[in-house]
Design a protein around this motif. Structure first.
Motif, short mmCIF file in Angstrom:
data_model
loop_
_atom_site.label_atom_id
_atom_site.label_comp_id
_atom_site.label_asym_id
_atom_site.label_seq_id
_atom_site.Cartn_x
_atom_site.Cartn_y
_atom_site.Cartn_z
N SER A 1 71.01 79.92 48.60
CA SER A 1 70.29 79.36 49.75
C SER A 1 69.95 77.88 49.53
N THR A 2 70.10 77.37 48.31
CA THR A 2 69.89 75.96 48.02
C THR A 2 71.13 75.44 47.30
N PHE A 3 71.73 74.38 47.84
CA PHE A 3 72.95 73.85 47.25
C PHE A 3 73.03 72.36 47.55
N THR A 4 73.89 71.67 46.82
CA THR A 4 74.10 70.25 47.06
C THR A 4 75.56 70.02 47.44
N VAL A 5 75.77 68.95 48.19
CA VAL A 5 77.12 68.55 48.58
C VAL A 5 77.29 67.09 48.19
N ASP A 6 78.34 66.80 47.42
CA ASP A 6 78.69 65.43 47.05
C ASP A 6 79.73 64.93 48.04
N LEU A 7 79.46 63.77 48.62
CA LEU A 7 80.36 63.18 49.61
C LEU A 7 80.82 61.82 49.11
#
Length: 125
Positions: free
Chosen positions: A53-59
């Motif tokens: 339910s908690t995640f990070t996205v690298d762009l």
């Protein structure tokens, strides 16, 4: 439609009996959405398998003024109300643009921007 809802409720009940506690329906939907997700090669998702339910996205943009930069976004999903309420997104990378004040907050409208600029120019005269 009613038979589908009944079948889904029965499946959730069976899963909760196996694990001992009820699985929130939003968590089941989130797992399904992640399975169907196809990210472009400029994005990478990082998540803890124990808590999806908690995640990070690298762009990393491939074009534009921020080409080659790394921008990290943190997403928090409320599994009790997902997908009816959207995830909360937070940009962890500090971005400097003309539309931000000294504290990093966005100036939402042109009037606020003008007030800030007129206050700064009167102090420097």
């Amino acid at each position: 439609m009613a038979s589908f809802a009944f079948a889904r409720k029965r499946k959730e009940t069976e899963l909760s009996k196996q694990g001992g506690e009820a699985i929130p329906p939003g968590l089941l939907r989130l797992k399904k959405d992640f399975e169907e997700l196809d990210l472009p090669r400029t994005m990478k998702m990082n998540m803890n398998p124990d808590d999806i339910s908690t995640f990070t996205v690298d762009l990393v943009p491939a074009e534009g003024p921020w080409r080659g930069g790394l921008f990290v976004f943190k997403f928090t999903v409320n599994t009790m109300s997902y997908p009816h309420e959207p995830p909360v997104a937070l940009c962890l990378t500090q971005v400097c643009t003309p539309a931000r004040n000294r504290c990093g907050r966005g100036l939402r409208n042109l009037r606020a921007r003008r007030l800030l600029l007129s206050g700064l120019s009167s102090k420097h005269q």
